[in-house]
Design a protein around this motif. Structure first.
Motif, mmCIF file in Angstrom:
data_model
loop_
_atom_site.group_PDB
_atom_site.id
_atom_site.type_symbol
_atom_site.label_atom_id
_atom_site.label_comp_id
_atom_site.label_asym_id
_atom_site.label_seq_id
_atom_site.Cartn_x
_atom_site.Cartn_y
_atom_site.Cartn_z
ATOM 1 N N ALA A 110 0.839 -1.202 0.000
ATOM 2 C CA ALA A 110 0.000 0.000 0.000
ATOM 3 C C ALA A 110 0.874 1.254 0.000
ATOM 4 O O ALA A 110 1.971 1.248 0.567
ATOM 5 C CB ALA A 110 -0.915 0.015 1.223
ATOM 6 N N ALA A 111 0.357 2.298 -0.577
ATOM 7 C CA ALA A 111 1.060 3.588 -0.609
ATOM 8 C C ALA A 111 0.722 4.368 0.657
ATOM 9 O O ALA A 111 -0.087 5.287 0.657
ATOM 10 C CB ALA A 111 0.672 4.366 -1.855
ATOM 11 N N ARG A 112 1.343 3.944 1.738
ATOM 12 C CA ARG A 112 1.171 4.623 3.024
ATOM 13 C C ARG A 112 2.486 4.470 3.793
ATOM 14 O O ARG A 112 3.342 3.678 3.408
ATOM 15 C CB ARG A 112 0.001 4.022 3.796
ATOM 16 C CG ARG A 112 0.183 2.581 4.176
ATOM 17 C CD ARG A 112 -0.965 2.103 5.082
ATOM 18 N NE ARG A 112 -0.840 0.696 5.309
ATOM 19 C CZ ARG A 112 -1.603 -0.231 4.754
ATOM 20 N NH1 ARG A 112 -2.563 0.095 3.927
ATOM 21 N NH2 ARG A 112 -1.413 -1.500 5.021
ATOM 22 N N PRO A 113 2.656 5.185 4.884
ATOM 23 C CA PRO A 113 3.906 5.066 5.629
ATOM 24 C C PRO A 113 4.171 3.621 6.062
ATOM 25 O O PRO A 113 3.255 2.898 6.459
ATOM 26 C CB PRO A 113 3.690 5.973 6.850
ATOM 27 C CG PRO A 113 2.687 6.988 6.388
ATOM 28 C CD PRO A 113 1.768 6.220 5.464
ATOM 29 N N VAL A 114 5.432 3.232 5.952
ATOM 30 C CA VAL A 114 5.840 1.929 6.476
ATOM 31 C C VAL A 114 5.569 1.952 7.974
ATOM 32 O O VAL A 114 5.760 2.971 8.644
ATOM 33 C CB VAL A 114 7.333 1.665 6.166
ATOM 34 C CG1 VAL A 114 7.821 0.387 6.826
ATOM 35 C CG2 VAL A 114 7.569 1.616 4.652
ATOM 36 N N SER A 115 5.118 0.840 8.506
ATOM 37 C CA SER A 115 4.725 0.792 9.918
ATOM 38 C C SER A 115 5.905 1.051 10.853
ATOM 39 O O SER A 115 7.056 0.733 10.540
ATOM 40 C CB SER A 115 4.106 -0.565 10.247
ATOM 41 O OG SER A 115 5.096 -1.574 10.230
ATOM 42 N N ASP A 116 5.602 1.627 11.996
ATOM 43 C CA ASP A 116 6.618 1.841 13.025
ATOM 44 C C ASP A 116 7.245 0.512 13.434
ATOM 45 O O ASP A 116 8.446 0.445 13.709
ATOM 46 C CB ASP A 116 6.006 2.532 14.248
ATOM 47 C CG ASP A 116 5.605 3.967 13.976
ATOM 48 O OD1 ASP A 116 6.089 4.563 12.982
ATOM 49 O OD2 ASP A 116 4.785 4.504 14.755
ATOM 50 N N LYS A 117 6.444 -0.545 13.453
ATOM 51 C CA LYS A 117 6.948 -1.876 13.821
ATOM 52 C C LYS A 117 8.013 -2.349 12.833
ATOM 53 O O LYS A 117 9.066 -2.846 13.249
ATOM 54 C CB LYS A 117 5.787 -2.866 13.869
ATOM 55 C CG LYS A 117 6.196 -4.265 14.239
ATOM 56 C CD LYS A 117 4.997 -5.199 14.275
ATOM 57 C CE LYS A 117 5.448 -6.627 14.580
ATOM 58 N NZ LYS A 117 4.321 -7.559 14.576
ATOM 59 N N ALA A 118 7.766 -2.192 11.532
ATOM 60 C CA ALA A 118 8.748 -2.614 10.523
ATOM 61 C C ALA A 118 10.006 -1.760 10.598
ATOM 62 O O ALA A 118 11.126 -2.279 10.456
ATOM 63 C CB ALA A 118 8.133 -2.551 9.132
ATOM 64 N N ILE A 119 9.837 -0.472 10.829
ATOM 65 C CA ILE A 119 11.003 0.419 10.952
ATOM 66 C C ILE A 119 11.813 0.046 12.188
ATOM 67 O O ILE A 119 13.049 -0.041 12.130
ATOM 68 C CB ILE A 119 10.575 1.898 10.994
ATOM 69 C CG1 ILE A 119 9.892 2.297 9.685
ATOM 70 C CG2 ILE A 119 11.754 2.806 11.317
ATOM 71 C CD1 ILE A 119 10.761 2.216 8.442
ATOM 72 N N ALA A 120 11.145 -0.196 13.310
ATOM 73 C CA ALA A 120 11.853 -0.572 14.546
ATOM 74 C C ALA A 120 12.587 -1.897 14.354
ATOM 75 O O ALA A 120 13.733 -2.041 14.815
ATOM 76 C CB ALA A 120 10.861 -0.662 15.709
ATOM 77 N N ALA A 121 11.964 -2.852 13.694
ATOM 78 C CA ALA A 121 12.624 -4.145 13.442
ATOM 79 C C ALA A 121 13.865 -3.942 12.574
ATOM 80 O O ALA A 121 14.913 -4.561 12.823
ATOM 81 C CB ALA A 121 11.646 -5.114 12.774
ATOM 82 N N ALA A 122 13.766 -3.078 11.577
ATOM 83 C CA ALA A 122 14.915 -2.803 10.719
ATOM 84 C C ALA A 122 16.024 -2.099 11.499
ATOM 85 O O ALA A 122 17.197 -2.472 11.405
ATOM 86 C CB ALA A 122 14.475 -1.969 9.518
#
Length: 192
Positions: A110-122
Motif C-alpha cells: 500500500a502507498a502509506r507510511p511503512v509501519s513503526d513496527k517494521a522500521i523498529a525491526a529494521a
C-alpha cells in the motif's frame, strides 16, 4: 499476446524498452542507479528485494529475471533466492536483509507510511537511513516496473535459460547497456 504491437520479439520489459528507447533509456538508467550504483546494500541484495517485490506483484518475468540476477551475485545462488521468494521469514538471510524485505513488502502492499513496527525491526538489525531510503525506492520503482510489464501483457521467454543469459549480461554490463539497443536479440529470446 501483448496489448500493443512491438517492433521486436523480446520478452517482458526488454521488449518494451527496446520498442520505446525514449522511455526505455531513462527506465534503464533508473534500474542501474537503484540496483548497481554504490550503496550500503550489495547489488545482489538489491536484486533480491526487486525479485521479492515482483513476486508479491505476481510479475513472473521480473521475479524470474531479478531472481536470476540476485542468484548470480549472492552466496547461496538460486537456492537462496527460491527460499526468499517462498518465505523470507524462514530463508537463510541476515536479520538485516529479512527486515528490509519486510519493509519492501509493506511498500508493495500500500502507498502509506511503512509501519513503526517494521522500521523498529529494521533499526534493531542495524539498518540506517540510506538502507531504508534505497529499499523503499527499489520497492516503489518495482511496483511501477511490474505494472508496466503486467498491464501490457508482455510475453515470457520460451526457455528459462533466457534468465541466466540476461543475468550474465546485467552483472557485466548493467541495465541500460544493450536493452534499449536490442542486444538481447543475440540470445534466442523466443516467447511463449
Amino acid at each position: 499476446m501483448p496489448h500493443i504491437a512491438l517492433n521486436n520479439d523480446l520478452p517482458g520489459i526488454t521488449g518494451l524498452m527496446a520498442h520505446r528507447p525514449d522511455t526505455g533509456g531513462p527506465l534503464g538508467d533508473l534500474a542501474d542507479a537503484l540496483l548497481r550504483a554504490p550503496s550500503s546494500l550489495e547489488p545482489g541484495e538489491r536484486e533480491l528485494i526487486a525479485a521479492y517485490v515482483s513476486r508479491l506483484n505476481d510479475t513472473e518475468f521480473c521475479s524470474s529475471s531479478h531472481g536470476a540476477f540476485a542468484a548470480a551475485q549472492l552466496a547461496g545462488g538460486q537456492e537462496l533466492v527460491g527460499a526468499v521468494l517462498a518465505d523470507p521469514d524462514t530463508a537463510q538471510v541476515s536479520g538485516r536483509l529479512r527486515a528490509l524485505l519486510g519493509v519492501a513488502a509493506e511498500v508493495q502492499g500500500a502507498a502509506r507510511p511503512v509501519s513503526d513496527k517494521a522500521i523498529a525491526a529494521a533499526r534493531a538489525e542495524g539498518v540506517d537511513d540510506t538502507d531504508l531510503h534505497d529499499t523503499v525506492l527499489i520497492a516503489s520503482a518495482f511496483c511501477m516496473y511490474n505494472r508496466y510489464v503486467n498491464c501490457l501483457a508482455t510475453e515470457l521467454p520460451k526457455d528459462d535459460a533466457y534468465y541466466q543469459h540476461a543475468a550474465r549480461r546485467i552483472v557485466t554490463d548493467g541495465y541500460r547497456a544493450g536493452i534499449v539497443r536490442g542486444e538481447e536479440s543475440a540470445y534466442d529470446g523466443q516467447v511463449r
